[in-house]
Enzyme design. Structure first.
Site, PDB file in Angstrom:
ATOM      1  N   CYS A 130       8.616  -7.809  27.159  1.00 37.03           N
ATOM      2  CA  CYS A 130       9.565  -8.275  27.720  1.00 37.03           C
ATOM      3  C   CYS A 130      10.664  -6.952  28.349  1.00 37.03           C
ATOM      4  O   CYS A 130       9.810  -6.025  28.798  1.00 37.03           O
ATOM      5  CB  CYS A 130      10.783  -8.861  26.811  1.00 37.03           C
ATOM      6  SG  CYS A 130      12.369  -9.642  27.195  1.00 37.03           S
ATOM      7  N   ASP A 199      16.484  -8.639  19.605  1.00 36.91           N
ATOM      8  CA  ASP A 199      17.716  -9.316  19.622  1.00 36.91           C
ATOM      9  C   ASP A 199      18.571  -9.470  18.223  1.00 36.91           C
ATOM     10  O   ASP A 199      19.522  -9.336  18.144  1.00 36.91           O
ATOM     11  CB  ASP A 199      17.369 -10.771  20.282  1.00 36.91           C
ATOM     12  CG  ASP A 199      17.159 -10.598  21.546  1.00 36.91           C
ATOM     13  OD1 ASP A 199      15.949 -10.348  21.819  1.00 36.91           O
ATOM     14  OD2 ASP A 199      17.911 -10.756  22.441  1.00 36.91           O
TER      15      ASP A 199
HETATM   16  C1  RUB Z   1      15.829  -9.876  26.049  1.00 40.60           C
HETATM   17  C2  RUB Z   1      14.871  -9.247  24.882  1.00 40.60           C
HETATM   18  C3  RUB Z   1      15.029  -7.934  24.713  1.00 40.60           C
HETATM   19  C4  RUB Z   1      15.895  -7.606  23.702  1.00 40.60           C
HETATM   20  C5  RUB Z   1      16.553  -6.277  23.553  1.00 40.60           C
HETATM   21  O1  RUB Z   1      15.623 -11.159  26.110  1.00 40.60           O
HETATM   22  O2  RUB Z   1      14.224 -10.141  24.189  1.00 40.60           O
HETATM   23  O3  RUB Z   1      13.912  -7.369  24.149  1.00 40.60           O
HETATM   24  O4  RUB Z   1      17.099  -8.091  24.072  1.00 40.60           O
HETATM   25  O5  RUB Z   1      16.924  -5.761  24.689  1.00 40.60           O
HETATM   26  P1  RUB Z   1      16.346 -12.128  27.281  1.00 40.60           P
HETATM   27  P2  RUB Z   1      17.788  -4.260  24.632  1.00 40.60           P
HETATM   28  O6  RUB Z   1      16.040 -11.720  28.667  1.00 40.60           O
HETATM   29  O7  RUB Z   1      16.098 -13.577  26.984  1.00 40.60           O
HETATM   30  O8  RUB Z   1      17.923 -11.716  27.138  1.00 40.60           O
HETATM   31  O9  RUB Z   1      16.951  -3.207  24.005  1.00 40.60           O
HETATM   32  O10 RUB Z   1      17.999  -3.987  26.029  1.00 40.60           O
HETATM   33  O11 RUB Z   1      18.941  -4.748  23.834  1.00 40.60           O
END
Ligand code: RUB
Length: 326
Positions: A130, A199
């Site tokens: 991701c 998340d």
């Molecule tokens: C995003 C996702 C990221 C976390 C952490 O999922 O799973 O790994 O949100 O991101 P989506 P961050 O694209 O469905 O929102 O470290 O930027 O908070």
């Protein structure tokens, strides 16, 4: 019943729901910004009316996506300490909390990046899943420390957030190998760390992150590759301390199978026996995670609950956006 939602809030909510703004940290940042804008634009004629407007705004933002706890944590931060006996004082209090929240978010990401960077050695290869700004902060700091890194980047079906990660890593000068998700196990022998974001983190140390994280972690454990989760404390899920589970968002099936593909596979476009499921996140048990890196230090997942107690111990009762509050 919600009052009319201000355009600044409606736009932010729409951008979060449609994933134009996505990723747990960015969602929290946008939500805090929208509350600040809502407060600035308020024409409320009484403190009670102002508070009702803010609750309505927070509810609208809260209903956009269910899994990233950074969103309700941001709403709580901005609204819990809302105080003042005039509209003007209340407005200033919300605006200043929103600004402070956004500043702390940036600061926390920077601080955790430095801690996470200490785990990465010169010449290491990371595998990502991701797109996580917390994880990329670790990479950025490692590069600032003069280390050279390479990356194997999983494309992350169905939304291909791996492309965003690949683009950011290339901007930082990191050599990238982009792979399809199914190739991850094959490439694990070539990597030194799996580095992902989160998340939500549950009280037992489970990590809720983009679907596919748990399978990657299981394979990494089998290959002896450490799994590092970069997650500022904003990702800690207070309700899991009292037994609540984290809701996993189910997204539209069209992200997996387009309508025209559906009629190719099924018995007609509306075949009731052709099901498509599209969970956006999964749960990685703590035994498959080596470390959770926060701005407060690095924690074995099983011990994260001590930090949660310290941070959220006194939080209980109704949410600040619930209509029963006055
Ligand atoms: C995003 C996702 C990221 C976390 C952490 O999922 O799973 O790994 O949100 O991101 P989506 P961050 O694209 O469905 O929102 O470290 O930027 O908070």
């Amino acid at each position: 019943m919600d009052r009319d939602v201000h355009p600044a809030v409606a736009d932010a909510a729409e951008s979060i729901a449609s994933m134009e703004i996505r990723g747990a940290a960015a969602i929290a940042d946008a939500a805090a910004e929208a509350l600040g804008e809502r407060a600035a634009a308020s024409e409320a004629d009484s403190p009670a009316a102002f508070r009702a407007e803010m609750r309505a705004a927070a509810r609208r933002l809260h209903e956009t996506r269910p899994t990233a706890v950074s969103l309700p944590n941001a709403l709580r931060y901005v609204l819990r300490d809302m105080e003042g006996d005039t509209v003007e004082r209340l407005r200033r209090s919300v605006e200043s909390s929103a600004t402070e929240f956004r500043h702390q978010l940036d600061q926390a990401q920077d601080n955790l990046g430095q801690i996470g960077a200490n785990r990465l050695r010169d010449g290491d290869t990371i595998m990502t899943h991701c797109h996580s700004t917390d994880a990329l902060s670790c990479v950025r700091h490692a590069l600032d420390d003069g280390k050279e890194l390479t990356a194997v980047v999983k494309e992350t079906r169905p939304r291909e957030q791996g492309h965003i990660t690949a683009r950011h890593l290339r901007e930082l000068g990191v050599p990238v190998t982009l792979i399809v998700d199914n190739a991850a196990r094959r490439y694990l022998d070539d990597v030194d760390h799996v580095l992902v974001g989160a998340d939500s983190i549950a009280a037992d140390g489970s990590v809720i992150n983009k679907i596919g994280t748990s399978g990657l972690a299981v394979n990494a454990r089998e290959r002896g590759v450490p799994v590092v989760v970069a997650a500022q404390t904003l990702k800690l899920h207070p309700a899991t301390m009292t037994g609540h589970t984290v809701e996993i968002e189910m997204r539209d099936e069209s992200e997996v199978l387009a309508d025209d593909e559906r009629s190719d596979i099924g018995r007609g476009a509306d075949d009731p026996d052709l099901a498509v499921e599209n969970p956006a996140f999964d749960v990685t048990p703590p035994r498959h995670v080596d470390a959770i890196v926060t701005e407060r230090g690095q924690f074995p997942p099983e011990s994260i609950v001590t930090l949660m107690r310290e941070l959220f111990g006194d939080q209980h009762g109704e949410e600040p956006w619930e209509e029963t509050l006055q």
